[in-house]
Each structure stands twice: as structure tokens, then as C-alpha cells.
Scaffold this motif. Sequence first.
Motif, PDB file in Angstrom:
ATOM      1  N   PRO A  77      37.247  38.643  43.449  1.00 22.07           N
ATOM      2  CA  PRO A  77      36.092  38.231  43.726  1.00 22.07           C
ATOM      3  C   PRO A  77      36.025  36.466  43.974  1.00 22.07           C
ATOM      4  CG  PRO A  77      35.862  39.771  42.235  1.00 22.07           C
ATOM      5  CD  PRO A  77      37.288  39.638  42.267  1.00 22.07           C
ATOM      6  N   GLY A  78      37.115  35.944  43.146  1.00 21.75           N
ATOM      7  CA  GLY A  78      37.044  34.542  43.341  1.00 21.75           C
ATOM      8  C   GLY A  78      37.483  34.090  44.636  1.00 21.75           C
ATOM      9  N   HIS A  79      38.303  34.741  45.505  1.00 20.10           N
ATOM     10  CA  HIS A  79      38.731  34.167  46.464  1.00 20.10           C
ATOM     11  C   HIS A  79      37.742  34.603  47.622  1.00 20.10           C
ATOM     12  CE1 HIS A  79      43.323  34.093  45.319  1.00 20.10           C
ATOM     13  NE2 HIS A  79      42.728  33.037  45.247  1.00 20.10           N
ATOM     14  N   LEU A  99      30.808  42.977  44.040  1.00 22.58           N
ATOM     15  CA  LEU A  99      32.144  43.661  43.513  1.00 22.58           C
ATOM     16  C   LEU A  99      32.243  43.160  42.303  1.00 22.58           C
ATOM     17  CD1 LEU A  99      34.220  43.921  46.703  1.00 22.58           C
ATOM     18  CD2 LEU A  99      32.851  45.550  45.681  1.00 22.58           C
ATOM     19  N   GLY A 100      31.975  41.810  41.880  1.00 21.11           N
ATOM     20  CA  GLY A 100      32.880  41.284  40.756  1.00 21.11           C
ATOM     21  C   GLY A 100      31.850  41.037  39.585  1.00 21.11           C
ATOM     22  N   TRP A 101      30.755  41.067  39.556  1.00 21.47           N
ATOM     23  CA  TRP A 101      29.827  40.739  38.520  1.00 21.47           C
ATOM     24  C   TRP A 101      29.751  41.845  37.520  1.00 21.47           C
ATOM     25  CZ3 TRP A 101      28.296  35.881  36.791  1.00 21.47           C
ATOM     26  CH2 TRP A 101      27.531  35.803  36.039  1.00 21.47           C
ATOM     27  N   ASP A 102      30.143  41.397  36.259  1.00 18.76           N
ATOM     28  CA  ASP A 102      30.098  42.352  35.214  1.00 18.76           C
ATOM     29  C   ASP A 102      28.587  42.592  34.506  1.00 18.76           C
ATOM     30  OD1 ASP A 102      30.487  43.735  32.705  1.00 18.76           O
ATOM     31  OD2 ASP A 102      32.188  42.591  32.173  1.00 18.76           O
ATOM     32  N   ASP A 103      28.002  43.584  34.688  1.00 16.65           N
ATOM     33  CA  ASP A 103      26.637  43.784  34.397  1.00 16.65           C
ATOM     34  C   ASP A 103      26.516  43.965  32.881  1.00 16.65           C
ATOM     35  OD1 ASP A 103      25.454  43.668  37.084  1.00 16.65           O
ATOM     36  OD2 ASP A 103      25.996  45.686  37.408  1.00 16.65           O
ATOM     37  N   TYR A 108      34.849  39.425  37.204  1.00 13.05           N
ATOM     38  CA  TYR A 108      36.158  40.002  37.260  1.00 13.05           C
ATOM     39  C   TYR A 108      37.119  39.237  37.968  1.00 13.05           C
ATOM     40  CZ  TYR A 108      33.579  44.244  35.525  1.00 13.05           C
ATOM     41  OH  TYR A 108      32.698  45.140  34.653  1.00 13.05           O
ATOM     42  N   TYR A 109      38.317  39.500  37.486  1.00 11.37           N
ATOM     43  CA  TYR A 109      39.420  38.803  38.206  1.00 11.37           C
ATOM     44  C   TYR A 109      40.003  39.707  39.491  1.00 11.37           C
ATOM     45  CZ  TYR A 109      44.105  37.022  38.891  1.00 11.37           C
ATOM     46  OH  TYR A 109      45.171  36.117  39.663  1.00 11.37           O
ATOM     47  N   PRO A 132      36.903  47.392  38.088  1.00  7.75           N
ATOM     48  CA  PRO A 132      37.712  46.451  37.758  1.00  7.75           C
ATOM     49  C   PRO A 132      39.097  46.941  37.559  1.00  7.75           C
ATOM     50  CG  PRO A 132      36.433  47.001  35.671  1.00  7.75           C
ATOM     51  CD  PRO A 132      35.759  47.695  36.894  1.00  7.75           C
ATOM     52  N   ILE A 133      40.323  46.135  37.952  1.00  8.10           N
ATOM     53  CA  ILE A 133      41.587  46.324  37.815  1.00  8.10           C
ATOM     54  C   ILE A 133      41.985  45.483  36.743  1.00  8.10           C
ATOM     55  CG2 ILE A 133      43.912  46.102  38.843  1.00  8.10           C
ATOM     56  CD1 ILE A 133      42.640  46.744  41.736  1.00  8.10           C
ATOM     57  N   VAL A 134      41.910  44.194  36.898  1.00  3.80           N
ATOM     58  CA  VAL A 134      41.934  43.358  35.616  1.00  3.80           C
ATOM     59  C   VAL A 134      40.520  42.652  35.222  1.00  3.80           C
ATOM     60  CG1 VAL A 134      42.857  41.123  34.981  1.00  3.80           C
ATOM     61  CG2 VAL A 134      44.465  42.749  36.112  1.00  3.80           C
ATOM     62  N   ALA A 135      39.858  42.907  34.335  1.00  5.19           N
ATOM     63  CA  ALA A 135      38.507  42.653  33.837  1.00  5.19           C
ATOM     64  C   ALA A 135      38.569  41.258  33.431  1.00  5.19           C
ATOM     65  CB  ALA A 135      37.912  43.418  32.978  1.00  5.19           C
ATOM     66  N   ASP A 136      39.568  40.690  33.248  1.00  3.29           N
ATOM     67  CA  ASP A 136      39.467  39.298  32.582  1.00  3.29           C
ATOM     68  C   ASP A 136      38.599  38.372  33.457  1.00  3.29           C
ATOM     69  OD1 ASP A 136      41.389  40.219  30.988  1.00  3.29           O
ATOM     70  OD2 ASP A 136      43.016  39.218  31.879  1.00  3.29           O
ATOM     71  N   LYS A 137      37.926  37.312  32.730  1.00  2.00           N
ATOM     72  CA  LYS A 137      37.263  36.480  33.337  1.00  2.00           C
ATOM     73  C   LYS A 137      38.149  35.004  33.465  1.00  2.00           C
ATOM     74  CE  LYS A 137      34.220  39.513  33.009  1.00  2.00           C
ATOM     75  NZ  LYS A 137      33.093  39.736  31.771  1.00  2.00           N
ATOM     76  N   TYR A 138      38.385  34.703  34.490  1.00  2.09           N
ATOM     77  CA  TYR A 138      39.174  33.246  34.811  1.00  2.09           C
ATOM     78  C   TYR A 138      38.037  32.184  35.090  1.00  2.09           C
ATOM     79  CZ  TYR A 138      43.600  35.298  34.797  1.00  2.09           C
ATOM     80  OH  TYR A 138      44.907  36.159  34.565  1.00  2.09           O
ATOM     81  N   GLY A 139      38.359  30.962  34.275  1.00  3.04           N
ATOM     82  CA  GLY A 139      37.719  29.724  34.750  1.00  3.04           C
ATOM     83  C   GLY A 139      37.438  29.389  36.266  1.00  3.04           C
ATOM     84  N   TRP A 140      38.621  29.385  37.064  1.00  2.36           N
ATOM     85  CA  TRP A 140      38.659  29.023  38.057  1.00  2.36           C
ATOM     86  C   TRP A 140      37.623  30.052  39.230  1.00  2.36           C
ATOM     87  CZ3 TRP A 140      39.881  32.045  42.516  1.00  2.36           C
ATOM     88  CH2 TRP A 140      40.585  33.122  42.443  1.00  2.36           C
TER      89      TRP A 140
END
Length: 401
Positions: free
Chosen positions: A248-250, A284-288, A294-295, A303-311
Amino acid sequence: MNIYRTRAGLRHQFRDVLNFYYPDCLDTAVGGYVAQLDERDGHVYDTQTRHLVATARGVHNFSLGVLADGPHWCRYAAEHGLQFLSSAHWDDDRQGYDWLLEGRTPTDRTRYCYGHAFVLLAAARALQAGIPGARGELERADRVLEDRFWDSEYELYADQASSEWDLAAYRGQNANMHVCEALLAASEATGEPRFLERAYTVANRFTRDVTQATDGLLWEHYTADWEPDLSYNEDSPRHQFRPPGYQPGHHAEWAKLLALLADHRSEPWLLERARELFDAAVDLGWDDEYGGLYYTVDADGEPIVADKYGWVHTEAIGASALLSRTDDDYLEWYDRLWEHARDHLINPRYGNWYERLTRTHERDGPNHGPAVEPGYHPLTNCWLAMRVLEEAPAAFDSGRC
């Protein structure tokens, strides 16, 4: 009211990040930057490693500090980093930038397009800031990217090569995205149309043509002929640089770049595609359940990797700020993302951003390593939001909160 709709709020966050790294990041003995500062309290945990991307991002960051009328020491810090970048990282015999150094000694001379893209970005921002030597560095980085990585057949960039310039078969989204970003900055810094034309070509090829194979979503990994490699690293979901899945970040980051391109080109597809990609990022990415993006996810948003990244969140903030100029709906996401960042991702003591949290926003480790994120993402997107505020103040009108 969201304080990050105000100049004062944005400048405060911008300066907090710069202040977290300065002056501890400057090494006057070895040279360059000590980028390995613990994100919790700022202590230095590695004084020797010099990573090409961290060095280039440091030059970029302090150059933005000059451009944003930040602290007076930003100019010296940018000059200090650029000198190290142009001397210690540059391999004059093989004509490329070394990826990893121990002090000033190369330990990994792999040639990554991603790293060279950040050199071009750093040099462009340094040129805008009036840093001595920046134009020469910009021209050198541009020449290497053009001569070694550009693939005229596919109109995209190769990803990596050996120190002797033998190209690997792997092709990647990330390198092309960051070259596009750097080309936009080079266009701003020099006024040369060729940089803007190439940025447009890369954006058009990747976000419209290549993504047809994945229903418009941005896959990360490709074969040498730009076919999606859907099984790449499927057994390594937490791979640091090349995880499988959709990011989602990209999607948000490309939305930002397309919105910036739309400032210079009139083709309607640029903003239309920017909105599609941002919408895909949050759909796709927002964790409700717990909030945040999600990463990595699969094509259905699981989610494959559900971690939350700052970037990830800073890029979505920059994209939503730009898109809010033409569509008020994106202000809601701008506010929501800042709220989430303030509550979870920004260090309440120092103002720097945490690299990674668990899905439920716990810190699962010190996030140490040579490939660190020295504030480039939050600084870049604060700066973009400040530009939106200055150029289109009605977009952040507090009456529309």
C-alpha cells in the motif's frame, strides 16, 4: 483542528526530525553521516557503517532544511554529506557508487539503481539549495543511470549490477519509482526538459502499461522482460528489501509522484491514475480494526505482513495533501493519517518517526541495522505539505475541517 494543516504545525514536525539527527549524525573524523541512531532515544549504535542510501538521504534532508528556511546548520550539514558522497562512495575506477562502506573502506560494491537514484535526488536538492559541487554530482549520477541502468527497449531501468557492471536479470518497481522521483527533482533543479520527459515516460510505462498484467495494482518484482514474477520471495514474507505481495505504501508513493507530474503535464490520466492508486492503497491496506496501513497485502487486501511502517504513512500523507488540492475527500485521509501517526508512529519525546510497529502498534525490537531510514520520508512529505499550504492555502482551510 488538525495542527498539520497549519504552517506552524508542519514546520514544528519538520524541525523535530532534523533536530533528532543533528548534530549526532555528523562524523568529522571519518566523514559523512552516522545514520545509525536508535529511534527511541537517539544513541548511536554503529559509528562505522556508511550506507549509500543513508548518505544520499542525509544530503537530501539537510538540503530540504535549507530550502525550507530551517536551522542555519543545515547548509553545513548538507555540504559535509555531499563531500563524503562524492569522494568516499564514488568508485572512480569502475565509475559507480559503492553500496556499503566500513568507514571509508568499501565492503559491498554492488551497483544498485535504487542507490544511484538517491544520489541523483540528493544532488538535485543540494543544487536547489546552492550547495557547492551539487551540479557536478547531479551530472555524474545522471550519466551512470543513463549509461548503465536505462533499458531503451522497455523504457524502464534495470535494478542492479555487479561492481564490474554485469546486470542481474531481476527487475523491480522500487528502483523505477525512486528514479522517477529523482528525475522530477532534477527537472526542478535544472529546468532541463529531458528530466521531466524521462520521469513521464517511466511513470506512464510502469503505472499504466506494466500494471495491466496485475489488474492495475503495482507488483514489486519482475523478470528481465518485465513480466510479473508472482512467486518471487514467496517464502520470505519479511524480506527487508524485496518482500512478496502488494505494498500500500508504494501505491500511495506513486500517487504522490503522479500528482507532482500533473503539475507539469496536462494529460488527464495523471491525476485520474493518482487517485486510483491512492484509493487502492487505503482500500487494500487500511486496518479497520486497529487503524493504520498494512505493510504488504495480497490482491484481496488480506495482510501478508500486518506491521505498520512509518514511511508508509508519511507517503500517504504527502499524496493526500497533493490530491486535496482538487478533491476535498482526500483531506479526510490527510487528517486521519496524521492522527494515526501522532498516536502511534511519532516518538512523543523527540518527534522522529518509528520505523516499524506491530499490527497492534507495539514496538517489537530496536529496529537496528545498516540500512536505516534517517528521516527522509517524514521530511519529504512535510515539505510537500508545506508547499501545498503555501501554494494553495484554500486546500487546508481550517473551516473545512
